[in-house]
Scaffold this motif. Structure first.
Motif: not given
Length: 61
Positions: A21-26, A29-33
């Motif tokens: 889940r942590f990897a999915q959130i990161v 965030i990277r995709f959005w940025r």
């Protein structure tokens, strides 16, 4: 000689799910940025467009 000891999934399933889940959130965030930076970088570049009344290129700043 074993490089890693055996790791039965039953014993570390909660940790695995938390890390996943942590990897999915990161990743999100990277995709959005990256998507935001891509959109913002287009604003900094001059746009080259073809002018309908000439055969040249019109550069808008």
């Amino acid at each position: 000689m074993e490089l890693f000891p055996p790791m039965p999934l039953r014993e570390w399933r909660d940790t695995k799910e938390t890390l996943h889940r942590f990897a999915q959130i990161v990743g999100k965030i990277r995709f959005w940025r990256t998507a935001l930076e891509s959109r913002l970088s287009r604003l900094d570049r001059p746009r080259a467009t073809l002018s309908p009344r000439s055969t040249g290129v019109l550069i808008n700043f």
